[in-house]
Design a protein around this motif. Structure first.
Motif, PDB file in Angstrom:
ATOM      1  N   UNK A   1       0.819  -1.207   0.000  1.00  0.00           N
ATOM      2  CA  UNK A   1       0.000   0.000   0.000  1.00  0.00           C
ATOM      3  C   UNK A   1       0.854   1.259   0.000  1.00  0.00           C
ATOM      4  N   UNK A   2       2.146   1.111  -0.250  1.00  0.00           N
ATOM      5  CA  UNK A   2       3.009   2.280  -0.389  1.00  0.00           C
ATOM      6  C   UNK A   2       2.440   3.185  -1.462  1.00  0.00           C
ATOM      7  N   UNK A   3       2.390   4.517  -1.295  1.00  0.00           N
ATOM      8  CA  UNK A   3       2.888   5.269  -0.138  1.00  0.00           C
ATOM      9  C   UNK A   3       1.773   5.725   0.799  1.00  0.00           C
ATOM     10  N   UNK A   4       0.776   4.876   1.058  1.00  0.00           N
ATOM     11  CA  UNK A   4      -0.335   5.264   1.912  1.00  0.00           C
ATOM     12  C   UNK A   4       0.095   5.338   3.383  1.00  0.00           C
ATOM     13  N   UNK A   5      -0.596   6.205   4.114  1.00  0.00           N
ATOM     14  CA  UNK A   5      -0.384   6.355   5.551  1.00  0.00           C
ATOM     15  C   UNK A   5      -1.474   5.570   6.269  1.00  0.00           C
ATOM     16  N   UNK A   6      -1.176   4.980   7.412  1.00  0.00           N
ATOM     17  CA  UNK A   6      -2.161   4.162   8.112  1.00  0.00           C
ATOM     18  C   UNK A   6      -3.358   4.995   8.550  1.00  0.00           C
ATOM     19  N   UNK A   7      -4.482   4.331   8.692  1.00  0.00           N
ATOM     20  CA  UNK A   7      -5.697   5.002   9.159  1.00  0.00           C
ATOM     21  C   UNK A   7      -5.497   5.579  10.553  1.00  0.00           C
ATOM     22  N   UNK A   8      -4.744   4.869  11.407  1.00  0.00           N
ATOM     23  CA  UNK A   8      -4.498   5.366  12.760  1.00  0.00           C
ATOM     24  C   UNK A   8      -3.725   6.678  12.730  1.00  0.00           C
ATOM     25  N   UNK A   9      -2.705   6.762  11.892  1.00  0.00           N
ATOM     26  CA  UNK A   9      -1.921   7.995  11.809  1.00  0.00           C
ATOM     27  C   UNK A   9      -2.754   9.136  11.233  1.00  0.00           C
ATOM     28  N   UNK A  10      -3.601   8.820  10.250  1.00  0.00           N
ATOM     29  CA  UNK A  10      -4.444   9.864   9.662  1.00  0.00           C
ATOM     30  C   UNK A  10      -5.470  10.386  10.667  1.00  0.00           C
TER      31      UNK A  10
END
Length: 381
Positions: free
Chosen positions: A3-12
């Motif tokens: 899933x690069x370069x996605x940011x985790x849902x927790x971080x978002x």
């Protein structure tokens, strides 16, 4: 699939700042910082970094034991046990890189992703961020503004409880309202939490700053399920040192230590040495003086804003409804920023779109009063 370069849902889900982001003229004088919980006072002599030497403290630049310096843990156990009125051993103490890191590690150890923690709102903002960072869900329980009985307080928590609830959080002396939780509330809420098998996260970092009434310790009421949170930052003007501590059942301390080891390993050794000096008496007079100064400036700020004087902590929570126009709170924050004062927006503390938090100790009293005067004029008071 990667899933690069996605940011985790927790971080978002976690805000990068609990304060509003305002654009200001870079050539303007620095604004009055009423938005951040800090002190204008330097720590007591004997508790400053310049007071520590390698000659007196060989190895002060090395790691400490992960749970903290043994001498500091022993001293914390003695002091906390005497204050809380409950026997405490060093094995029940964990020194942390600030109370913030301690609470975050506690969440990591005791709250699983998808589980819920009930927060007595308005609340200290970073607890909600810590929960989201670990995939848990904060649940607001509107509690700290209204006047109510202990039974009513319990009823509000019970109404918010679900089969996913695993813990509750409250702080007293209270950030952001300046209130103290009554002993009757703490007794009733602790018994309710115990009856449902819930952890209690009891944030008591302002325990030294009570101006009217008495601070009551939750741990003495439910020691088997309470994680008590404390801070050298707030007690002794050492916010930049990043040193705090937890007191909890030994098995909880062990679990939190495992999380903390993999985040920041141990608290700063020099900061722990300064904290030990403070507990050994070097800061006693400093705390008494700070308490008197904080109480006086808190009364003056409350009087100017038309509020009751704070009973503890270093904050007031101000309803600014009358100062809002069609732009809402963001418009008022922008106007205040341009006028040279920063305050913390109410939504950082829960569902409070018409409030701001004011810290009355972050700047020198004269400068604080200048900032409060700007706020009062915008509120037409």
């Amino acid at each position: 699939m990667p899933r690069f370069p996605e940011i985790t849902a927790a971080a978002r889900a976690v805000s990068g700042s609990v304060y509003s982001k305002l654009e200001r003229d870079p050539d303007a004088p620095p604004p009055v910082p009423l938005h951040v919980g800090d002190t204008w006072m330097e720590p007591a002599v004997g508790c400053r970094m310049q007071d520590l030497t390698v000659e007196a403290h060989p190895g002060m630049h090395r790691y400490s034991d992960v749970p903290g310096l043994p001498a500091l843990r022993q001293r914390i156990a003695e002091v906390h046990g005497a204050r809380a009125g409950y026997p405490t051993g060093p094995e029940q103490v964990l020194v942390t890189a600030g109370a913030t890191a301690g609470l975050a590690a506690t969440v990591g150890a005791l709250v699983a992703p998808g589980e819920e923690v009930l927060l007595a709102a308005p609340y200290w903002p970073l607890i909600a961020g810590s929960l989201r960072a670990f995939g848990a869900r904060p649940v607001d329980v509107d509690l700290m503004i209204d006047t109510m009985s202990a039974d009513e307080a319990v009823a509000r928590f019970e109404a918010a409880r679900s089969d996913r609830t695993v813990a509750v959080y409250w702080n007293t002396p209270h950030n952001p309202t300046g209130r103290l939780l009554p002993k009757s509330w703490l007794e009733a809420l602790s018994e309710w939490a115990r009856s449902h098998g819930l952890w209690i996260f009891s944030d008591e970092v302002y325990e030294d700053y009570v101006y009217e009434g008495e601070h009551h310790y939750t741990r003495a009421l439910a020691p088997e399920c309470t994680i008590s949170v404390h801070s050298f930052s707030k007690a002794y003007g050492m916010a930049g040192n990043r040193c705090g501590y937890l007191v909890a059942p030994e098995e909880v301390i062990g679990a939190v230590k495992r999380i903390m080891t993999n985040i920041n390993y141990s608290a700063c050794t020099a900061s722990q040495l300064a904290a030990l000096n403070a507990l050994d008496g070097a800061a006693d007079a400093w705390v008494r003086q700070a308490r008197e100064k904080y109480a006086e400036i808190g009364r003056r700020v409350a009087d100017r804003l038309g509020l009751d004087a704070p009973r503890g902590s270093t904050f007031l929570f101000v309803d600014v409804t009358e100062a809002l126009d069609e732009r809402g709170l963001s418009g008022l924050l922008a106007d205040l920023g341009q006028a040279g004062v920063l305050v913390a927006p109410g939504p950082s503390f829960g569902p409070y779109p018409n409030h701001v938090r004011v810290c009355f100790t972050a700047a020198e009293p004269a400068r604080t009063l200048q900032g409060v005067e700007i706020l009062a004029r915008h509120m037409k008071r």
